[in-house]
Design a protein around this motif. Structure first.
Motif, PDB file in Angstrom:
ATOM      1  N   ARG A 196     -30.817   6.439  20.763  1.00  0.00           N
ATOM      2  CA  ARG A 196     -32.068   6.080  20.081  1.00  0.00           C
ATOM      3  C   ARG A 196     -32.799   7.329  19.609  1.00  0.00           C
ATOM      4  O   ARG A 196     -33.323   7.376  18.489  1.00  0.00           O
ATOM      5  N   ALA A 197     -32.850   8.322  20.471  1.00  0.00           N
ATOM      6  CA  ALA A 197     -33.576   9.547  20.134  1.00  0.00           C
ATOM      7  C   ALA A 197     -32.879  10.333  19.033  1.00  0.00           C
ATOM      8  O   ALA A 197     -33.539  10.904  18.152  1.00  0.00           O
ATOM      9  N   SER A 202     -19.622   9.206  23.000  1.00  0.00           N
ATOM     10  CA  SER A 202     -20.357   9.661  21.818  1.00  0.00           C
ATOM     11  C   SER A 202     -21.411  10.725  22.100  1.00  0.00           C
ATOM     12  O   SER A 202     -21.812  11.452  21.192  1.00  0.00           O
ATOM     13  N   VAL A 203     -21.894  10.815  23.332  1.00  0.00           N
ATOM     14  CA  VAL A 203     -23.028  11.702  23.622  1.00  0.00           C
ATOM     15  C   VAL A 203     -22.787  13.146  23.173  1.00  0.00           C
ATOM     16  O   VAL A 203     -23.683  13.768  22.591  1.00  0.00           O
ATOM     17  N   GLY A 236     -15.291   3.177  19.175  1.00  0.00           N
ATOM     18  CA  GLY A 236     -16.695   3.190  18.806  1.00  0.00           C
ATOM     19  C   GLY A 236     -17.193   4.592  18.553  1.00  0.00           C
ATOM     20  O   GLY A 236     -18.003   4.831  17.640  1.00  0.00           O
ATOM     21  N   THR A 237     -16.709   5.536  19.348  1.00  0.00           N
ATOM     22  CA  THR A 237     -17.043   6.938  19.095  1.00  0.00           C
ATOM     23  C   THR A 237     -16.382   7.433  17.819  1.00  0.00           C
ATOM     24  O   THR A 237     -16.995   8.159  17.031  1.00  0.00           O
ATOM     25  N   VAL A 238     -15.132   7.044  17.589  1.00  0.00           N
ATOM     26  CA  VAL A 238     -14.469   7.409  16.334  1.00  0.00           C
ATOM     27  C   VAL A 238     -15.241   6.843  15.141  1.00  0.00           C
ATOM     28  O   VAL A 238     -15.380   7.503  14.105  1.00  0.00           O
ATOM     29  N   ASP A 281     -27.866   7.358  28.374  1.00  0.00           N
ATOM     30  CA  ASP A 281     -27.026   7.639  27.209  1.00  0.00           C
ATOM     31  C   ASP A 281     -27.426   6.756  26.031  1.00  0.00           C
ATOM     32  O   ASP A 281     -27.408   7.199  24.872  1.00  0.00           O
ATOM     33  N   VAL A 282     -27.770   5.506  26.307  1.00  0.00           N
ATOM     34  CA  VAL A 282     -28.238   4.628  25.239  1.00  0.00           C
ATOM     35  C   VAL A 282     -29.528   5.191  24.639  1.00  0.00           C
ATOM     36  O   VAL A 282     -29.691   5.235  23.411  1.00  0.00           O
TER      37      VAL A 282
END
Length: 220
Positions: free
Chosen positions: A174-175, A142-143, A120-122, A169-170
């Protein structure tokens, strides 16, 4: 038709599990694996992508280190998978995804990416660095990359009860990406995979419907 093909790229030669739809394709999707390799779950995802009308190609990213790795969802599989993706690194993983996407683009197919967990990060990086429309399922790493701007449409799926990805982290996603689609489900980490303890059928079904809607918007 489904089977292994060769993918050649600057980062080396690897295999990819390819599944073609029954009729003319609506586009193509690079399916990005978890840390467990292109295992039966990822091959099933590729089959579902093809059933939806897209060419699916799941590059076996571990082949860059060791050919043919498929790991189980147990402590030993998690430990080995984490060690292998640490050796592979995100930069090389993205280069291999780029090679898979380039192969599909040469066939005249508009291409996106769907990735799970580490993948998912990839998938996020395939968007920010390669310009691919992408869907990220519970991308837990991903952060550190949220400062990279999106270059294409983006969809995120998270579980509200994910022990790996906290609510902060979610919210950071969004931000960082207010224009992206982002959904949170009453589920844990890995809720799309029926081989995991956190599999949640209702959340998986809803997320899949949203993923297909996203792909139709982004690729047609």
């Amino acid at each position: 038709m489904a089977g292994w093909i060769d993918i050649e790229g600057e980062a080396g030669a690897i295999r990819g599990w390819r599944v073609d739809p029954a009729g003319p394709p609506n586009g193509a999707v690079v399916v990005v694996q978890e840390i467990f390799g292109v295992n039966p779950h990822i091959r099933e995802v590729a089959a579902r992508v093809a059933q939806a009308g897209y060419v699916a190609l799941a590059p076996s990213l571990m082949d860059a280190i060791e050919r043919g790795v498929e790991l189980d969802y147990d402590d030993a599989g998690i430990a080995r998978g984490r060690e292998m993706v640490a050796r592979l690194g995100f930069d090389r993983a993205v280069e291999l995804v780029d090679a898979a996407a380039d192969l599909l683009a040469k066939e005249g197919l508009r291409t996106g990416a769907v990735g799970f967990c580490w993948g998912g990060t990839v998938a996020l990086l395939a968007n920010t660095r390669l310009g691919l429309p992408a869907t990220s399922y519970y991308g837990g790493r991903s952060v550190p990359f949220l400062g990279e701007p999106l270059r294409a449409p983006m969809l995120f799926h998270f579980g509200a009860r994910d022990a790996i990805i906290p609510p902060a982290d979610v919210q950071a996603h969004r931000a960082a990406y207010p224009a992206a689609r982002l959904h949170v489900y009453d589920a844990g980490h890995g809720f799309n995979c029926d081989r995991r303890a956190d599999f949640h059928a209702a959340s998986a079904a809803l997320a899949w419907t949203r993923t297909l809607d996203f792909l139709e918007d982004a690729l047609r």
